[in-house]
Each structure stands twice: as structure tokens, then as C-alpha cells.
Design a protein around this motif. Structure first.
Motif, PDB file in Angstrom:
ATOM      1  N   THR A   1       0.849  -1.192   0.000  1.00  0.00           N
ATOM      2  CA  THR A   1       0.000   0.000   0.000  1.00  0.00           C
ATOM      3  C   THR A   1       0.883   1.240   0.000  1.00  0.00           C
ATOM      4  OG1 THR A   1      -1.705  -1.158   1.273  1.00  0.00           O
ATOM      5  CG2 THR A   1      -1.847   1.244   1.185  1.00  0.00           C
ATOM      6  N   ILE A   2       0.806   2.047  -1.035  1.00  0.00           N
ATOM      7  CA  ILE A   2       1.589   3.281  -1.112  1.00  0.00           C
ATOM      8  C   ILE A   2       1.032   4.276  -0.089  1.00  0.00           C
ATOM      9  CG2 ILE A   2       2.203   5.238  -2.593  1.00  0.00           C
ATOM     10  CD1 ILE A   2       1.955   3.317  -4.977  1.00  0.00           C
ATOM     11  N   PRO A   3       1.898   4.904   0.712  1.00  0.00           N
ATOM     12  CA  PRO A   3       1.384   5.847   1.710  1.00  0.00           C
ATOM     13  C   PRO A   3       0.770   7.086   1.069  1.00  0.00           C
ATOM     14  CG  PRO A   3       3.781   5.955   1.615  1.00  0.00           C
ATOM     15  CD  PRO A   3       3.367   4.783   0.769  1.00  0.00           C
ATOM     16  N   PHE A   4      -0.367   7.522   1.606  1.00  0.00           N
ATOM     17  CA  PHE A   4      -1.009   8.758   1.158  1.00  0.00           C
ATOM     18  C   PHE A   4      -0.539   9.853   2.111  1.00  0.00           C
ATOM     19  CE2 PHE A   4      -4.336  11.937   0.994  1.00  0.00           C
ATOM     20  CZ  PHE A   4      -4.663  11.991  -0.352  1.00  0.00           C
ATOM     21  N   LEU A   5       0.305  10.756   1.620  1.00  0.00           N
ATOM     22  CA  LEU A   5       1.026  11.682   2.490  1.00  0.00           C
ATOM     23  C   LEU A   5       0.362  13.047   2.670  1.00  0.00           C
ATOM     24  CD1 LEU A   5       4.671  10.967   1.248  1.00  0.00           C
ATOM     25  CD2 LEU A   5       3.477   9.958   3.196  1.00  0.00           C
ATOM     26  N   ASP A   6      -0.595  13.387   1.853  1.00  0.00           N
ATOM     27  CA  ASP A   6      -1.223  14.713   1.918  1.00  0.00           C
ATOM     28  C   ASP A   6      -2.181  14.785   3.106  1.00  0.00           C
ATOM     29  OD1 ASP A   6      -2.383  17.152   1.572  1.00  0.00           O
ATOM     30  OD2 ASP A   6      -3.068  16.798  -0.481  1.00  0.00           O
ATOM     31  N   ARG A   7      -1.892  15.665   4.067  1.00  0.00           N
ATOM     32  CA  ARG A   7      -2.720  15.747   5.279  1.00  0.00           C
ATOM     33  C   ARG A   7      -3.759  16.860   5.232  1.00  0.00           C
ATOM     34  NH1 ARG A   7       1.203  13.791  10.205  1.00  0.00           N
ATOM     35  NH2 ARG A   7       2.422  12.378   8.930  1.00  0.00           N
ATOM     36  N   LYS A   8      -3.895  17.517   4.095  1.00  0.00           N
ATOM     37  CA  LYS A   8      -4.830  18.648   4.037  1.00  0.00           C
ATOM     38  C   LYS A   8      -6.274  18.214   4.247  1.00  0.00           C
ATOM     39  CE  LYS A   8      -1.876  21.642   1.272  1.00  0.00           C
ATOM     40  NZ  LYS A   8      -1.674  22.324  -0.029  1.00  0.00           N
ATOM     41  N   ILE A   9      -6.542  16.928   4.050  1.00  0.00           N
ATOM     42  CA  ILE A   9      -7.887  16.414   4.308  1.00  0.00           C
ATOM     43  C   ILE A   9      -8.275  16.641   5.766  1.00  0.00           C
ATOM     44  CG2 ILE A   9      -9.313  14.320   4.315  1.00  0.00           C
ATOM     45  CD1 ILE A   9      -7.499  13.226   2.132  1.00  0.00           C
ATOM     46  N   LEU A  10      -7.301  16.526   6.648  1.00  0.00           N
ATOM     47  CA  LEU A  10      -7.563  16.722   8.075  1.00  0.00           C
ATOM     48  C   LEU A  10      -6.839  17.958   8.601  1.00  0.00           C
ATOM     49  CD1 LEU A  10      -7.442  13.116   9.595  1.00  0.00           C
ATOM     50  CD2 LEU A  10      -9.429  14.559   9.192  1.00  0.00           C
ATOM     51  N   TRP A  11      -6.738  18.960   7.751  1.00  0.00           N
ATOM     52  CA  TRP A  11      -6.015  20.168   8.143  1.00  0.00           C
ATOM     53  C   TRP A  11      -6.913  21.356   7.906  1.00  0.00           C
ATOM     54  CZ3 TRP A  11      -2.736  23.599   4.695  1.00  0.00           C
ATOM     55  CH2 TRP A  11      -2.004  24.524   5.447  1.00  0.00           C
ATOM     56  N   ALA A  12      -7.087  22.148   8.931  1.00  0.00           N
ATOM     57  CA  ALA A  12      -8.009  23.280   8.827  1.00  0.00           C
ATOM     58  C   ALA A  12      -7.363  24.499   8.177  1.00  0.00           C
ATOM     59  CB  ALA A  12      -8.529  23.656  10.210  1.00  0.00           C
TER      60      ALA A  12
END
Length: 451
Positions: A181-192
Motif C-alpha cells: 500500500t503506497i502511503p497517502f502523504l497529503d494531510r490537508k484532508i484533516l487540516w483546517a
């Protein structure tokens, strides 16, 4: 027990150049435990062809794994308002090579000893945070040929699900296999995003996870309780014992006939009641139970597969010891179930907005190992119980076979507990719990007799 001797300390960097720059952390990364969480694996003696190459195999595969999981090779740094940012600078992680003349024949007698603590990498939190690796590993070779691999991972960067994702992919790379499983690194989904300007109005948020934990009646703080000696126990709950508890709780008046209580809700309710009894609380004593909830599947839409970061948050179920003990087990399980059900997509996003607009996050950060007195403390009369029941904990193979033992590392915080599946997958569970020395025997007694 023979001493543990450190032979070499290596800095391991990504095998190829990676993206570098400022990497914003999500709000949920920056609250709760922001120090390192330890896990330990023991392995039988590798084959003679592998014996001399264990450290090199780990170094090379770790370097290649960091290319894909490059945030772990970076460093944290403090921002204003006690916020953290990740600097992706490829500074690397730490791998320690150690050995011992000990004949490691009995894991259980070794667990919890002073020597056991020495097979776990040590982190000096007195040094600037910009210098502290986010991932540390120590491989210790014993005279009998067995080896241990202990790791410490920064909880400000990943939660348990993401940490185990990294470890499993490290093992796959060591075995010469491609990533699963390739890591999904973008945290903007949980970033305000950026905080509001000073004095801007904040949304009203009555989130349970930000409540002050109860104190012992008559006490102004928890300092005296923190000074008391603690001990760790690994308590097995057989499949038969678990089924007996679940049968009892799911036939209670508090049970939802359409759903019933989960394993976690059942056992955690049982642990909560046993802790209240063992601690000798008065009936009116308030008590809180901290519950760690994974929000990956609770978000709308669910978080992408392989989301690499913190996607857990703590909620608190509260009651009084008298209510918990005088009512049936379903009462405690119901309190826990209700707290978990409150964690919806709206709940998570509202919490993110609340944190974004909060002036200072220090009060929400568990800084016990950094020498501060601030931050939540979940000892007597409270406890926290984290579930590892659904995590891919077992089967970490670097090419010389799967582990013969896996468990949490050192834990000396009163009331901190973990619930793990039994390795043989026979339906049994393991409760790893830390209690005050003066309470542990009574806790064990209630834990088994009250079933």
C-alpha cells in the motif's frame, strides 16, 4: 540479567533524494500524545546465512522504506502558539546495534525489568526538538541467538495504524517484495489551514476530548498520584472468558438488540469497573475513561487508503465509581459506546476548527515525558484504554521469519492500557495494563473473579 551493550549507532537516510520543505501537520497530529510510542518484537535465531547480516539488512531496507515514507526522516519544530510543523529535511532516523550475553528463554520474566527498558531506544527530550529523530530502532542480539527489534515512533507524526503500515512495508522491502500500500502523504484532508486572526470568534465546541479529567475528591491536582510507583501486567482473557462477558453484557437492559456491544466496549467496561474497585473509590468519586477512536472510516468520504498521519482522536466517557460498580456491566459499556458513537464526520471537522482557532495547544498536549506538569493526566481516578484489536500487529518478517513475541514497550503511566489480540488468533485477548503497585493485585483479582 546480563547488561545490554550498545555497539553502534547509525543514522539512516532515504536511499534516494526526496521532496524537502515545510510539511504542515494536521490539527489532530498536534494534540494528545506527541512523544514517541515504543513497540518491541522478539525473533528466534536467524539462519546462519543471515546471522551476520541482520543489521546490514535492516539498514538497507530501512533506507529504501524511508524513500516512500520520507516524512519520518524529517524533524519537528515548534511554531508560535505551541504548534508543531514537520521539516522534511531527510535528516534521517536512528538505528542502534546492541548485544547482550543473556540467554533469553522466558519473555515474561524479562518484560518490565530494568534490562528490558534498555533494549528500547532512549529519547532525550531535553535536547531541542529539531534534533530528535522521529523514528528510532534498536536491534539487540542475545547470546542464545535470539534477537529483539524495538522501535519508537513519534506520535506527533503518525498513529498506530500508520506506524504499523510503515513497519509492514519495511519488512516487505527487506524480503525483496514491492510495496503493498503506497502511503497517502497529503494531510490537508484533516487540516483546517491557517488560524483565524486574533480575537476572531471561534465556533462553539463542546468536545468531550477537551474536558478536564476528574481528580480524586479532595485533591487540587494529580501530583501526589503521579509520584506513586507503578507496575505493568499482561493479562490474558481467553475466548471462553470473553464470550462469557459478551453474553452477559449483550443480554443486559442497556444492550442494543440490533447491534450489541463490541469486544472493545465489553472488555473496556469490565476494566473500568475493576479499576474503580481496585482503587477503593468512594461511590461519589468521578472517573473518566479515555477512548481512542480511529476516524478513517467515519469521515465523509472515508480517508484514502494508506493515509499516513494521525487519524485518531480521544474522547472521554465519564461516570462515578458508585454508578459503575452498582450497575451491571452493560451500564459501563453503554457509556463507552455512546462516547464512540458521537465521533462523526461533523464532530471531527468541528473539533479541527476548534483547535485551529485555539490560542495555545499546549493544554491539549500530553507532555509527561517532556518534564512538564501541564497537559492531561489519566491516572487515578481515570484510565485510558487503546484498542490494537484491528491493527495488523503480527507477522513482521524481515527475511528471517516472523516474530515469536510482539508487545508494547515501556509504559509507566498509571491507568494506561492496551487491548491486543492474542497472537495465535484463537479468539483470546491480551490486556497490557499499568497500575499503581498498591492496586495491581486487587485489579487482577477483580479482573478474573468478576467474569
Amino acid at each position: 540479567m546480563a547488561p545490554i551493550i550498545i555497539r553502534n549507532t547509525y543514522t539512516v537516510v532515504p536511499a534516494e533524494p526526496t521532496w524537502t520543505g515545510r510539511f504542515p501537520l494536521a490539527e489532530w497530529d498536534q494534540v494528545g500524545t506527541i512523544t514517541h510510542v515504543p513497540t518491541v518484537y522478539f525473533y528466534d535465531k536467524p539462519s546462519d546465512s543471515f546471522q551476520g547480516n541482520v543489521v546490514e539488512a535492516l539498514k538497507n531496507s530501512l533506507s529504501r522504506a524511508l524513500f516512500h515514507f520520507y516524512p519520518l526522516a524529517g524533524r519537528l519544530r515548534w511554531l508560535p502558539r505551541n504548534r508543531l510543523e514537520l521539516d522534511c529535511n531527510a535528516a534521517g532516523v536512528t538505528l542502534i546495534e546492541a548485544e547482550s550475553e543473556a540467554e533469553l528463554t522466558d519473555f515474561n520474566s524479562f518484560l518490565g525489568t530494568k534490562e528490558f527498558e534498555k533494549i528500547v531506544p532512549q529519547v532525550n527530550y531535553k535536547t531541542p526538538i529539531e534534533t530528535i529523530p522521529l523514528f528510532l530502532a534498536q536491534v539487540t542480539k542475545f547470546k542464545c541467538g535470539r534477537i529483539s527489534l524495538s522501535v519508537k515512533v513519534s506520535h506527533a507524526v503518525v498513529d498506530g495504524q500508520s506506524a504499523l503500515h510503515f513497519l509492514s512495508e519495511w519488512g516487505r522491502i527487506a524480503r525483496g517484495e514491492p510495496l503493498k500500500t503506497i502511503p497517502f502523504l497529503d494531510r490537508k484532508i484533516l487540516w483546517a489551514g491557517e488560524p483565524l486572526p486574533p480575537f476572531a470568534s471561534s465556533p462553539q465546541y463542546e468536545g468531550q476530548e477537551f474536558e478536564e479529567p476528574p481528580l480524586l475528591i479532595g485533591e487540587m491536582d494529580c501530583e501526589e498520584e503521579r509520584k506513586k510507583e507503578t507496575v505493568v501486567a499482561m493479562l490474558k482473557l481467553s475466548k471462553t472468558q470473553l464470550e462469557k462477558l459478551r453474553s452477559r453484557v449483550n443480554t443486559s437492559e442497556c444492550a442494543d438488540p440490533a447491534r450489541g456491544f463490541t469486544r472493545y466496549e465489553t472488555v473496556t467496561g469490565h476494566v473500568w469497573r475493576c479499576a474503580c474497585k481496585a482503587r477503593g473509590h468512594s461511590p461519589e468519586q468521578p472517573t473518566g475513561l479515555v477512548i481512542c477512536v480511529d476516524v478513517r472510516s467515519r469521515m465523509q468520504p472515508p480517508l484514502p487508503r494508506g493515509y499516513f498521519g494521525n487519524a485518531t482522536l480521544d474522547v472521554v466517557a465519564t461516570s462515578t465509581s458508585g454508578e459503575l460498580i452498582s450497575n451491571e456491566l452493560g451500564f459501563a459499556a453503554g457509556k463507552i459506546s455512546k462516547a464512540i458513537k458521537n465521533v462523526t464526520n461533523e464532530y471531527v471537522m468541528t473539533g479541527i476548527e476548534y483547535l485551529k482557532n485555539h490560542e495555545d495547544l499546549k493544554e491539549f498536549q500530553d507532555m509527561h515525558t517532556l518534564g512538564r506538569k501541564e497537559g492531561p493526566f489519566y491516572g487515578n481516578p481515570n484510565l485510558g484504554l487503546v484498542s490494537w484489536l484491528t491493527l495488523p500487529m503480527y507477522g513482521l518478517d524481515f527475511g528471517w521469519g516472523q516474530e515469536v513475541y510482539m508487545g508494547p514497550g515501556t509504559n509507566d503511566l498509571d491507568g494506561n492500557s492496551l487491548l491486543l489480540p492474542y497472537k495465535n488468533d484463537d479468539g483470546s485477548l491480551i490486556l497490557a495494563t499499568c497500575q499503581q503497585v498498591g492496586h495491581m493485585e486487587a485489579f487482577k483479582k477483580h479482573f478474573y473473579e468478576d467474569i
